[in-house]
Write a protein that holds these residues in place. Sequence first.
Motif, PDB file in Angstrom:
ATOM      1  N   ASN A 147      44.474  36.058  53.491  1.00  0.00           N
ATOM      2  CA  ASN A 147      45.136  36.838  52.447  1.00  0.00           C
ATOM      3  C   ASN A 147      46.328  37.561  53.093  1.00  0.00           C
TER       4      ASN A 147
ATOM      5  N   TYR B 122      46.782  42.700  32.950  1.00  0.00           N
ATOM      6  CA  TYR B 122      46.359  41.307  33.175  1.00  0.00           C
ATOM      7  C   TYR B 122      44.979  41.016  32.579  1.00  0.00           C
TER       8      TYR B 122
ATOM      9  N   ALA C 128      49.322  42.266  42.197  1.00  0.00           N
ATOM     10  CA  ALA C 128      49.749  40.925  42.614  1.00  0.00           C
ATOM     11  C   ALA C 128      48.569  39.947  42.538  1.00  0.00           C
ATOM     12  N   TYR C 129      47.404  40.459  42.919  1.00  0.00           N
ATOM     13  CA  TYR C 129      46.220  39.590  42.886  1.00  0.00           C
ATOM     14  C   TYR C 129      45.885  39.187  41.452  1.00  0.00           C
TER      15      TYR C 129
ATOM     16  N   SER D  56      48.214  36.684  40.064  1.00  0.00           N
ATOM     17  CA  SER D  56      47.990  35.334  40.606  1.00  0.00           C
ATOM     18  C   SER D  56      46.799  34.636  39.960  1.00  0.00           C
ATOM     19  N   ARG D  57      45.942  35.399  39.299  1.00  0.00           N
ATOM     20  CA  ARG D  57      44.716  34.818  38.749  1.00  0.00           C
ATOM     21  C   ARG D  57      44.826  34.498  37.257  1.00  0.00           C
TER      22      ARG D  57
ATOM     23  N   SER E 126      44.131  30.824  36.250  1.00  0.00           N
ATOM     24  CA  SER E 126      43.600  30.199  37.461  1.00  0.00           C
ATOM     25  C   SER E 126      42.130  30.592  37.632  1.00  0.00           C
TER      26      SER E 126
END
Length: 274
Positions: free
Chosen positions: A97, A148, A235-236, A239-240, A243
């Motif tokens: 990571n 998110y 950011a995490y 990114s998900r 996904s």
Amino acid sequence: MTILITGGRGKIARAVTAGLISAGRDVRIASRSPEDLPGSVGWDFDDPSSLAAALDGVTQVFLYAEPSTAGLFAAAADAAGVRQVVLLSSMSAQAGNDEAASDPHAQTEALVGSGPYATTYLQPGAFMSNAIYWSHSIRATGQVRLPYLDAEEAPIHEQDIADVAVRVLLDGPGGEHDGRGYPLTGPESMTRRAQLAQLAEITGATFEAVDLTADEARVEMSAMGRPAQIEALLAYWASRVGSPHPIEPAVEKLTGHSGRTFRTWLADHPGVFA
Ligand SMILES: NC(=O)c1ccc[n+]([C@@H]2O[C@H](COP(=O)([O-])OP(=O)(O)OC[C@H]3O[C@@H](n4cnc5c(N)ncnc54)[C@H](OP(=O)(O)O)[C@@H]3O)[C@@H](O)[C@H]2O)c1
């Protein structure tokens, strides 16, 4: 052969305590607020003698720690002759990571792992118990406000984290767990929106799910006191989106049972949304 469990008031520590007692082990529970937890001993990093007293005669430790105190723990555990530490860390500390070097859990792993005892790092992703914070928000405002909402997580039940910790502690040092990190997830990938929908369906709670922009989330998360991790978390989660979260095999491999579902967690905590 006493096993010390720190963070005694926490949900995972309580489940670890119950698991070790039912396996017949001698446990000692430590808390920063022993007055609120009958039977526990004090665990105060401003008073190193409390660490020495709590660690006296202890061979294994289940540990909650953070970077500012992890070095003090390592020195005290070394002095006490501890042989195994099982650290409650986080998936954010995983090697590979890009954010890991600045991640507080990665820093804690490095400090705790510098001791001469065997260390195992439990690296869970999102906790199902985060729903308890949502319940506070629902009561206060009738809303759950998260960024998110379409980010995928594979949230984990605290009992599954505890079951893994108990397995590692019962196996003891000197085997396959020494120096290992175990990423831990629940059994299914779900968006946060889907978790909230399931929560509403099962508990009957009525609320508005508010999908915060990243800027709105920065403001609200800063007010909740987690500035160091905000950018990494945003950011995490970004990114998900779209996904599905990988399902890690460690819970099933180490405990022999599949991870508990979010539906099970909700059934196990009927009081949270009562
Ligand atoms: N929430 C998530 O989704 C998530 C995901 C991955 C990893 N984690 C990590 O898991 C850990 C536990 O999180 P949580 O939200 O379940 O627990 P929490 O409610 O923040 O804390 C659980 C217990 O740990 C002890 N504790 C808390 N802060 C401490 C500190 N600074 N030093 C020593 N002990 C401390 C306290 O026990 P006493 O007061 O009895 O000492 C507390 O009751 C944290 O390190 C968190 O970053 C959380």
